[in-house]
Motif scaffolding. Sequence first.
Motif, PDB file in Angstrom:
ATOM      1  N   UNK A 211       0.827  -1.207   0.000  1.00  0.00           N
ATOM      2  CA  UNK A 211       0.000   0.000   0.000  1.00  0.00           C
ATOM      3  C   UNK A 211       0.861   1.256   0.000  1.00  0.00           C
ATOM      4  N   UNK A 212       1.943   1.255   0.781  1.00  0.00           N
ATOM      5  CA  UNK A 212       2.853   2.409   0.802  1.00  0.00           C
ATOM      6  C   UNK A 212       3.518   2.599  -0.555  1.00  0.00           C
ATOM      7  N   UNK A 213       3.926   1.502  -1.164  1.00  0.00           N
ATOM      8  CA  UNK A 213       4.557   1.571  -2.479  1.00  0.00           C
ATOM      9  C   UNK A 213       3.581   2.113  -3.522  1.00  0.00           C
ATOM     10  N   UNK A 214       2.351   1.651  -3.462  1.00  0.00           N
ATOM     11  CA  UNK A 214       1.329   2.121  -4.403  1.00  0.00           C
ATOM     12  C   UNK A 214       1.057   3.615  -4.192  1.00  0.00           C
ATOM     13  N   UNK A 215       0.998   4.047  -2.947  1.00  0.00           N
ATOM     14  CA  UNK A 215       0.753   5.463  -2.650  1.00  0.00           C
ATOM     15  C   UNK A 215       1.910   6.325  -3.162  1.00  0.00           C
ATOM     16  N   UNK A 216       3.142   5.856  -2.971  1.00  0.00           N
ATOM     17  CA  UNK A 216       4.306   6.586  -3.461  1.00  0.00           C
ATOM     18  C   UNK A 216       4.272   6.683  -4.983  1.00  0.00           C
TER      19      UNK A 216
ATOM     20  N   UNK B 165       3.364   9.792  -9.950  1.00  0.00           N
ATOM     21  CA  UNK B 165       2.617   9.922 -11.191  1.00  0.00           C
ATOM     22  C   UNK B 165       1.790  11.210 -11.194  1.00  0.00           C
ATOM     23  N   UNK B 166       1.150  11.528 -10.089  1.00  0.00           N
ATOM     24  CA  UNK B 166       0.362  12.760  -9.990  1.00  0.00           C
ATOM     25  C   UNK B 166       1.243  13.989 -10.227  1.00  0.00           C
TER      26      UNK B 166
ATOM     27  N   UNK C  95       4.284   2.588 -14.866  1.00  0.00           N
ATOM     28  CA  UNK C  95       5.063   3.531 -14.057  1.00  0.00           C
ATOM     29  C   UNK C  95       6.084   2.833 -13.160  1.00  0.00           C
ATOM     30  N   UNK C  96       5.693   1.759 -12.528  1.00  0.00           N
ATOM     31  CA  UNK C  96       6.586   1.051 -11.617  1.00  0.00           C
ATOM     32  C   UNK C  96       7.752   0.368 -12.325  1.00  0.00           C
ATOM     33  N   UNK C  97       7.645   0.150 -13.620  1.00  0.00           N
ATOM     34  CA  UNK C  97       8.705  -0.507 -14.386  1.00  0.00           C
ATOM     35  C   UNK C  97       9.618   0.482 -15.113  1.00  0.00           C
ATOM     36  N   UNK C  98       9.303   1.765 -15.038  1.00  0.00           N
ATOM     37  CA  UNK C  98      10.147   2.775 -15.680  1.00  0.00           C
ATOM     38  C   UNK C  98      11.466   2.860 -14.921  1.00  0.00           C
TER      39      UNK C  98
END
Length: 189
Positions: A9-14, A19-20, A63-66
Motif C-alpha cells: 500500500x505504501x509503495x502504491x501510494x508513493x 505519477x500525480x 510507471x513502476x517498471x520505468x
Amino acid sequence: MGRQSSEHDRERAYRTREFDAFVAGAAGRLLHTATLLTAETRGRNPYARNLLTASLAHTYAVWGRLRDEDPYDLTRRDLAARFARGAWRHHGGHGGVLSALGPRERLVVVLRLYEGVAEEQVAALLGVSEARVRAVCARSVTALREAARRGSGDAGAAGGGGTAGAAGAAGAAAHRETGAGAGAAGAAA
C-alpha cells in the motif's frame, strides 16, 4: 501477511504521488500536443482528451517498471501511436490551427516542429524512411504557408500574412489556439 500488504500500500501510494506530480507538470503540454494532432480547438477537444487519458493510463500502468525512461517521452510516443492508429476515423480537422493538413501530415509536423522529435524517431514510429518524413514535413509547411497567404481559416490567422516561417507561425498559432503557456511547456520539458 499484514506487513506485506502495508508495504504494498505504501509503495502504491508513493507511485501514485510520483505519477500525480508528473501529470501536474506535463498534462498541459501533452493536451496541447493532442489537440494539435486532432486539429480540434482548445474549447472543444474531446478526441484529444480521450487520447491523452488513454496514454496517461498506459503510462500509469507501466510507471513502476520505468527505470531510466523519460515518462514524458513514453506518454508522447503512446499518444502519437494511438493517434496514428485511429486517425483514419478523424480525418478532417475541427477548426484547429492545423486542420488544413491530413492526419499523417499533422503527426509529422507536431512531432518534428512542435515537440522537436528527431526525424529518425518519427520515421520509426510511422514505419517510413527519414527522407519520407522530411518530404511530408516540407510539403506540410508549404501547405501551411499557402493557407497563411490565402488568409483562410485558422492557418491564415496563424501565418501572420506569410511573413513568419511556417514552423514558427504554426507553433505560435498553436500556442494561441490551445492556450498553452510557457509554464506548461517548461514544466514538461
